[in-house]
Motif scaffolding. Sequence first.
Motif, PDB file in Angstrom:
ATOM      1  N   PRO A  84       0.835  -1.204   0.000  1.00 27.31           N
ATOM      2  CA  PRO A  84       0.000   0.000   0.000  1.00 27.31           C
ATOM      3  C   PRO A  84       0.876   1.262   0.000  1.00 27.31           C
ATOM      4  CG  PRO A  84      -0.773  -1.581   1.641  1.00 27.31           C
ATOM      5  CD  PRO A  84       0.565  -2.083   1.150  1.00 27.31           C
ATOM      6  N   ILE A  85       0.491   2.227  -0.812  1.00 25.66           N
ATOM      7  CA  ILE A  85       1.231   3.492  -0.825  1.00 25.66           C
ATOM      8  C   ILE A  85       1.286   4.087   0.586  1.00 25.66           C
ATOM      9  CG2 ILE A  85       1.257   5.837  -1.724  1.00 25.66           C
ATOM     10  CD1 ILE A  85       2.042   3.796  -3.821  1.00 25.66           C
ATOM     11  N   ILE A 145       6.270  -4.619 -12.824  1.00 25.66           N
ATOM     12  CA  ILE A 145       6.297  -3.458 -11.925  1.00 25.66           C
ATOM     13  C   ILE A 145       5.109  -2.567 -12.279  1.00 25.66           C
ATOM     14  CG2 ILE A 145       7.641  -1.473 -11.155  1.00 25.66           C
ATOM     15  CD1 ILE A 145      10.136  -2.958 -12.207  1.00 25.66           C
ATOM     16  N   SER A 146       4.263  -2.304 -11.296  1.00 26.26           N
ATOM     17  CA  SER A 146       3.003  -1.619 -11.613  1.00 26.26           C
ATOM     18  C   SER A 146       2.451  -0.852 -10.429  1.00 26.26           C
ATOM     19  CB  SER A 146       1.961  -2.637 -12.095  1.00 26.26           C
ATOM     20  OG  SER A 146       1.736  -3.612 -11.087  1.00 26.26           O
ATOM     21  N   LEU A 147       1.485  -0.001 -10.728  1.00 29.15           N
ATOM     22  CA  LEU A 147       0.640   0.603  -9.721  1.00 29.15           C
ATOM     23  C   LEU A 147      -0.754   0.001  -9.887  1.00 29.15           C
ATOM     24  CD1 LEU A 147       1.713   4.337 -10.130  1.00 29.15           C
ATOM     25  CD2 LEU A 147       2.408   2.778  -8.303  1.00 29.15           C
ATOM     26  N   THR A 148      -1.404  -0.315  -8.770  1.00 31.01           N
ATOM     27  CA  THR A 148      -2.707  -0.966  -8.850  1.00 31.01           C
ATOM     28  C   THR A 148      -3.680  -0.321  -7.879  1.00 31.01           C
ATOM     29  OG1 THR A 148      -2.263  -2.632  -7.136  1.00 31.01           O
ATOM     30  CG2 THR A 148      -1.534  -3.146  -9.377  1.00 31.01           C
ATOM     31  N   ILE A 149      -4.938  -0.731  -8.023  1.00 27.74           N
ATOM     32  CA  ILE A 149      -5.979  -0.333  -7.099  1.00 27.74           C
ATOM     33  C   ILE A 149      -6.395  -1.584  -6.317  1.00 27.74           C
ATOM     34  CG2 ILE A 149      -8.331   0.566  -6.865  1.00 27.74           C
ATOM     35  CD1 ILE A 149      -7.865   2.019  -9.535  1.00 27.74           C
ATOM     36  N   LYS A 150      -6.255  -1.526  -5.017  1.00 20.81           N
ATOM     37  CA  LYS A 150      -6.614  -2.664  -4.175  1.00 20.81           C
ATOM     38  C   LYS A 150      -7.829  -2.322  -3.325  1.00 20.81           C
ATOM     39  CE  LYS A 150      -3.202  -5.491  -5.222  1.00 20.81           C
ATOM     40  NZ  LYS A 150      -3.442  -6.813  -5.842  1.00 20.81           N
TER      41      LYS A 150
END
Length: 206
Positions: free
Chosen positions: A151-152, A201-206
């Motif tokens: 988590p960011i 390598i990615s950004l996601t929505i959890k």
Amino acid sequence: PQVGTPGSNIYMIDDFEDGDYTSNPEWWKFDNISPRVVSNSDYQNGEQICLNEIKKNSLNISGTCTDWYCGGIGTYTARKGVDLSRYNTFQMDVYGNGPGSGTIKIELNDDDNGNWQIEQDPKKNYANIYDDKFIYNMTVDWRGWKRASIPIADFIDENPGIGDDIWNPSQEGGSGGLIQLQLISIGPKRAGSVRYNIDNISLTIK
């Protein structure tokens, strides 16, 4: 094709399927790190979710360390008109070689002075001058593939007092948002070495 499409639940930064880490996107490397794109045919153990999605290639990272530090790689992540503020998780698949593989220091740099750059001071170990740096340290102590979803909110502000100390990857007020990603390798010993692979390598929505 590596750099993700905004609007989906996953924004792919790089999956190394083009067989090259020097373009689309370009990664730079520094100090004692030797990155190379390798075939995943030799890396077929670990979590099933990773084995289902790693495809053909990954990036192998190896290097020797001096006083714990080995070096790292980085890439410029900002794209005109791409707002990354909807993503709340940093994700990548990591292939470990057991305890002693090394620690990955993940650095996210966002633009706080509205010029689409991260200015650094070479006299202060290239510390950011105007922009935030958020970090997370991940010790790779497993064997095979493992999906790291961080988590960011778990990243910490490494340079309080520089920038606005707020995670703001949106492109508002002339800001480029999330400008730069760096992955720093830290050894398991003061004079050790690191060895691991990274993919998706990615950004996601959890």
